[in-house]
Design a protein around this motif. Structure first.
Motif, PDB file in Angstrom:
ATOM      1  N   GLN A  53      29.317  11.031  16.537  1.00 16.71           N
ATOM      2  CA  GLN A  53      30.742  10.823  16.841  1.00 16.71           C
ATOM      3  C   GLN A  53      31.450  10.113  15.704  1.00 16.71           C
ATOM      4  N   ILE A  54      32.666  10.590  15.400  1.00 20.24           N
ATOM      5  CA  ILE A  54      33.499   9.987  14.357  1.00 20.24           C
ATOM      6  C   ILE A  54      34.810   9.529  14.977  1.00 20.24           C
ATOM      7  N   ASP A  55      35.184   8.287  14.721  1.00 23.11           N
ATOM      8  CA  ASP A  55      36.466   7.733  15.142  1.00 23.11           C
ATOM      9  C   ASP A  55      37.388   7.708  13.932  1.00 23.11           C
ATOM     10  N   LEU A  56      38.443   8.520  13.973  1.00 19.90           N
ATOM     11  CA  LEU A  56      39.365   8.628  12.847  1.00 19.90           C
ATOM     12  C   LEU A  56      40.468   7.569  12.877  1.00 19.90           C
ATOM     13  N   ARG A  57      40.452   6.713  13.914  1.00 20.95           N
ATOM     14  CA  ARG A  57      41.392   5.601  14.063  1.00 20.95           C
ATOM     15  C   ARG A  57      42.812   5.997  14.428  1.00 20.95           C
ATOM     16  N   SER A  58      43.180   7.232  14.131  1.00 20.88           N
ATOM     17  CA  SER A  58      44.498   7.734  14.514  1.00 20.88           C
ATOM     18  C   SER A  58      44.383   9.245  14.704  1.00 20.88           C
ATOM     19  N   LEU A  59      45.399   9.858  15.260  1.00 18.22           N
ATOM     20  CA  LEU A  59      45.360  11.297  15.474  1.00 18.22           C
ATOM     21  C   LEU A  59      45.353  12.027  14.137  1.00 18.22           C
ATOM     22  N   HIS A  60      44.498  13.022  14.037  1.00 15.31           N
ATOM     23  CA  HIS A  60      44.397  13.841  12.825  1.00 15.31           C
ATOM     24  C   HIS A  60      44.440  15.319  13.197  1.00 15.31           C
ATOM     25  N   PHE A  61      44.967  16.116  12.285  1.00 16.59           N
ATOM     26  CA  PHE A  61      45.013  17.575  12.415  1.00 16.59           C
ATOM     27  C   PHE A  61      43.836  18.124  11.608  1.00 16.59           C
ATOM     28  N   ILE A  62      42.803  18.614  12.282  1.00 16.76           N
ATOM     29  CA  ILE A  62      41.547  18.991  11.631  1.00 16.76           C
ATOM     30  C   ILE A  62      41.421  20.508  11.623  1.00 16.76           C
ATOM     31  N   THR A  63      41.241  21.072  10.423  1.00 15.58           N
ATOM     32  CA  THR A  63      41.227  22.525  10.264  1.00 15.58           C
ATOM     33  C   THR A  63      39.879  23.082   9.817  1.00 15.58           C
ATOM     34  N   LEU A  64      38.970  22.218   9.317  1.00 15.49           N
ATOM     35  CA  LEU A  64      37.725  22.705   8.729  1.00 15.49           C
ATOM     36  C   LEU A  64      36.648  21.646   8.929  1.00 15.49           C
ATOM     37  N   VAL A  65      35.423  22.103   9.198  1.00 20.06           N
ATOM     38  CA  VAL A  65      34.295  21.180   9.305  1.00 20.06           C
ATOM     39  C   VAL A  65      33.155  21.703   8.433  1.00 20.06           C
ATOM     40  N   GLY A  66      32.302  20.800   7.986  1.00 22.59           N
ATOM     41  CA  GLY A  66      31.133  21.180   7.202  1.00 22.59           C
ATOM     42  C   GLY A  66      29.892  20.534   7.775  1.00 22.59           C
ATOM     43  N   THR A  67      28.751  21.210   7.681  1.00 22.82           N
ATOM     44  CA  THR A  67      27.492  20.654   8.167  1.00 22.82           C
ATOM     45  C   THR A  67      26.389  20.900   7.142  1.00 22.82           C
ATOM     46  N   GLN A  68      25.339  20.081   7.241  1.00 17.56           N
ATOM     47  CA  GLN A  68      24.210  20.151   6.329  1.00 17.56           C
ATOM     48  C   GLN A  68      23.017  19.535   7.048  1.00 17.56           C
ATOM     49  N   GLY A  69      21.816  19.933   6.687  1.00 17.27           N
ATOM     50  CA  GLY A  69      20.624  19.372   7.305  1.00 17.27           C
ATOM     51  C   GLY A  69      20.072  18.196   6.510  1.00 17.27           C
ATOM     52  N   ARG A  70      18.824  17.818   6.824  1.00 17.22           N
ATOM     53  CA  ARG A  70      18.155  16.714   6.117  1.00 17.22           C
ATOM     54  C   ARG A  70      17.173  17.288   5.116  1.00 17.22           C
ATOM     55  N   HIS A  71      17.440  17.048   3.855  1.00 18.83           N
ATOM     56  CA  HIS A  71      16.574  17.550   2.789  1.00 18.83           C
ATOM     57  C   HIS A  71      15.735  16.427   2.201  1.00 18.83           C
ATOM     58  N   ALA A  72      16.393  15.302   1.893  1.00 20.71           N
ATOM     59  CA  ALA A  72      15.731  14.096   1.404  1.00 20.71           C
ATOM     60  C   ALA A  72      14.788  14.395   0.241  1.00 20.71           C
TER      61      ALA A  72
END
Length: 797
Positions: A53-72
């Protein structure tokens, strides 16, 4: 997340493996801690207990998300193959995100290190966002994520409007409902299409969005349902604001009985009570211009935390697609009049500085390209001298149509700068070859310049001006076609019919790229739109699976022209083993081409789901494919490539991922493998983008940027190797990308140190011999597709 604007305390999770896999380590492209956020337990099917969970502290207009795994650094190998997103504006009510077709599950990662970006269509307006890993089987997952968007300055947290209605237009339903509204009956608040940032087209029966129903972009009402003559919409905001304007995007197709409102009356509530005196505004009624438009209403600096507006009908129908507010107390509006002049002077100065910087950058780019072209010419000369090849030439020039060159030897000299813009880490062919020790020094004059129309091994070589490179929706090139061939087609119309978009039903997205997307769809009534010489084995009323390549409406002019050229070329390709262009949608945006799609998907995935015939397969009770079937499929691939080479077409990305499988092991060659995230690991990645399929490419394609039918023959040898190994591993899986490039240098030097792909277990000596012939260093010594096809046919006898 990755930029550090979001603090550690604003990132939380349902659980964690350990302190070193806590939520704060779930930042995209970061390797701190153990390399990602990992929940404490495995993710189970149909379980949505775990979240980041991410708290952006205020309302945001979100159009794109990115994801990645654990490579380490190679230690970890956990990632989320799928995930869902939930969001909230106040942390009390959580809303599940759905795309415009109602699907909640988002396709995630296929390995631990690649970044996968996904557009949120529709976008979300939220303060809190949760990423929830999903799996169809019990598995360990880890995630790194990123959010892309901007602060929501409107301050609007909900609106409440009457449900949109259905219009009947020429006997066809037009649905004008708010399909992405995230409110609920209990809460009576939410946001939807009126705040999704997408304005409707002039013709409300069409949409920016592919594969949706007529009227999708608009919320509309008829005056027959409202005896008072108006539609009332109430807007609630995050706090009391000083409102300056409201903008309403309206449709005005008065020819279809739709007009913008004739009057709006707005009431304001600052505390508990509504103001007694409303604000009234009447726009000019337009009976001339059919265009949709924004109507701007002055709010006269009213202070309010809620606004209730009554929009009066000017015609039988009223339709809105977007409503926005501007308030004078936003941070962007807190400017004293005394500072306005200073601000203007500063802005002008900044603009002048930016213009100067842009001019300098453009000048440097032009100068760099001039140097690169010069270095490439010098490098070609040096290669000619270093290889000590024969100096014989062919009597070919662009002005001499009596060329003695064989169709199988046509070349494209396109360099990779045509595929993607050069980045700081970009490796051109001329730079790749400098990785070899003997070319690490500065190029020097190598003697007389050879003709630009000849390769150093005597093969006729088209200059860049002689080649038409078809740039597909992926942003990369598909077929390379001699300009002479293109000229012969330039005066011909597209030999396929326009297909009604409403007969296409979206099934899933197959892939996406720089300029568009590829969708799997069902098409109804397709038999009526195809040539008599092509037949589907289906009844007239049965829908058929098709692949739809769609160009984004905002694609640039060059991409649109290339897309239309590709349609023209594809409409002439008629071979049993080449994917057929069936129909097009080019009368309006987005431009689409509709091609065959085979029910068993691509050959790579098909073979990876099967096992070779044998005792072990009988014991494990898995589906099998026999050697004779593999050989039959390989023969069809050779047949399709024989047809393309007879037209002087160079495919440039032949692989099992680009071969589709139908009934009875029917194979057809396609070209949209590059657009699929599933195969991003098959391409040499430049700054996270798939560019070069180096594991399938000949040495001269990688080092010199030359693509010929002979380089397609090389790729066929690799494709044959994939087929005989059931696609269980990548070609040269034991080598890194850099080592693959180094190995091409060994082919170039030809000192018997090059590494060949090994003979597959199932592969007889006769087929492995074909592969080795395809990988010969000298392009002239490689077999033609006609010869390969003949040998494969004879081996089946």
């Amino acid at each position: 997340m990755s930029g550090g604007q979001i603090q550690d305390e604003d990132i939380s999770a349902s659980s964690q493996w350990s302190e070193s896999t806590a939520a704060r380590y779930g930042r995209l492209d970061f390797e701190e801690g153990d390399g990602a956020w990992c929940p404490e337990i495995t993710v189970e099917p149909d379980s949505l207990k775990e979240f980041l969970q991410i708290d952006l502290r205020s309302l945001h207009f979100i159009t794109l998300v990115g994801t990645q795994g654990r490579h380490a650094g190679g230690i970890g190998n956990e990632f989320a193959q799928m995930y869902k997103i939930k969001y909230s504006r106040d942390s009390s009510r959580w809303i599940s995100w759905r795309n415009r077709q109602g699907k909640q599950v988002i396709e995630g990662n296929r390995n631990a290190y690649d970044i996968v970006l996904k557009d949120l269509e529709p976008p979300i307006i939220a303060r809190f966002v949760r990423f929830m890993p999903v799996s169809d089987h019990s598995m360990n997952v880890c995630m790194r994520v990123e959010l892309y968007g901007c602060e929501w300055l409107d301050g609007l947290v909900s609106y409440n409007a009457p449900a949109g209605e259905q219009m009947s237009l020429e006997g066809q339903p037009v649905h004008l409902n708010d399909s992405v509204y995230d409110g609920a009956v209990i809460y009576r608040w939410g946001l939807g299409q009126l705040t999704d940032g997408m304005c409707g087209l002039d013709d409300f029966t069409h949409s920016h969005v592919y594969n949706v129903w007529p009227g999708y972009d608009y919320v509309g009402w008829t005056n027959e349902s409202f005896p008072n003559g108006y539609v009332e919409i109430m807007f609630e905001f995050d706090r009391t604001r000083n409102f300056t304007t409201m903008k309403v995007h309206c449709n005005n197709m008065f020819m279809k009985h739709v007009k913008a409102f004739r009057q709006v009356v707005c009431y304001f509530r600052s505390e508990a009570d509504w103001e007694a005196t409303p604000l009234s505004f009447s726009p000019v009624v337009d009976d001339v211009n059919l265009s949709a438009r924004f109507v701007t209403i002055s709010m006269a600096n009213h202070m309010a935390s809620a606004i209730k507006c009554q929009f009066y009908f000017a015609e039988a129908w009223m339709m809105f697609s977007e409503i926005t507010f501007q308030s004078g107390d936003d941070p962007t509006h807190k400017i004293d009049d005394s500072n306005t002049r200073i601000l203007i002077v500063c802005l002008v100065a900044i603009i002048l500085i930016l213009v100067a910087i842009i001019v300098i950058i453009l000048w440097r780019q032009v100068w760099q390209k001039m140097l690169e072209k010069a270095s490439r010419r010098m490098l070609d000369d040096e290669l000619t001298a270093s290889l000590s090849l024969q100096s014989e030439t062919f009597a070919y020039s662009h002005n001499n149509p009596t060329s003695s060159s064989a169709p199988s030897e046509q070349e494209s000299s396109s360099t990779y700068e045509r595929i993607f813009p050069l980045g700081p880490d970009y490796q051109e062919p001329s730079q790749l070859i400098r990785m070899l020790p003997e070319f690490s020094h500065t190029s020097k004059d190598a003697g007389d310049m050879k003709s630009p129309h000849f390769a150093q091994d005597g093969v006729p070589h088209y200059a860049e001006a002689d080649i038409v490179n078809l740039q597909g929706v992926t942003g990369g090139n598909t077929y390379a076609v001699p300009a002479l061939t293109m000229d012969l087609l330039s005066g011909k119309d597209v030999a396929v019919e326009e297909f009604p978009r409403k007969l296409l039903t979206f099934k899933e997205k197959l892939g996406e790229g720089q300029f568009g997307e590829v969708h799997l769809c069902e098409a109804e009534g397709m038999k009526e739109f195809i040539d008599e010489d092509f037949s589907f084995n289906i009844s007239d009323n049965q829908p058929v699976l098709v692949a739809v390549k769609m160009l984004r409406a905002d694609a640039n002019k060059n991409a649109r022209n290339d897309f239309l050229k590709e349609i023209k070329i594809m409409s002439r390709l008629k071979d049993p083993n080449i994917i057929r262009l069936l129909a097009v949608c080019i009368c309006s945006d987005p431009l689409c081409m509709i091609t065959e799609y085979m029910e068993n998907g691509d050959l790579n995935q098909f073979l990876s789901r099967h096992e070779p015939e044998g005792q072990m397969a009988l014991i494990s009770n898995v589906t099998t494919v026999g050697y004779s079937d593999l050989r039959y499929m390989a023969t069809q691939i050779a047949s399709g490539m024989r047809y393309l080479s007879s037209l002087n077409f160079v495919h440039r990305d032949l692989a099992t991922r680009n071969c589709l499988v139908g009934k009875n092991y029917t194979i057809k060659i396609a070209d949209f493998g590059m657009s699929r995230n599933l195969y991003s690991g098959d391409y040499y990645r430049i700054q996270g983008r798939a560019v070069l399929p180096i594991r399938w490419m000949s040495w001269e394609s990688i080092l010199l940027g030359k693509f010929t039918t002979a380089s397609d023959v090389w790729a066929f040898g690799v494709t044959l190797w994939e087929t005989l190994t059931f696609c269980k591993e990548q070609p040269y899986s034991q080598l890194t990308d850099e080592q693959v490039i180094e190995n091409t240098g060994e082919f170039f030097r030809d000192q018997k140190r090059q590494i060949y792909l090994p003979q597959p277990v199932l592969c007889p000596d006769s087929l492995y011999k074909i592969m080795l012939c395809c990988w010969r260093r000298n392009t002239k010594e490689r077999p033609s597709f006609q010869e390969i096809h003949r040998v494969l046919l004879e081996s089946q006898a």
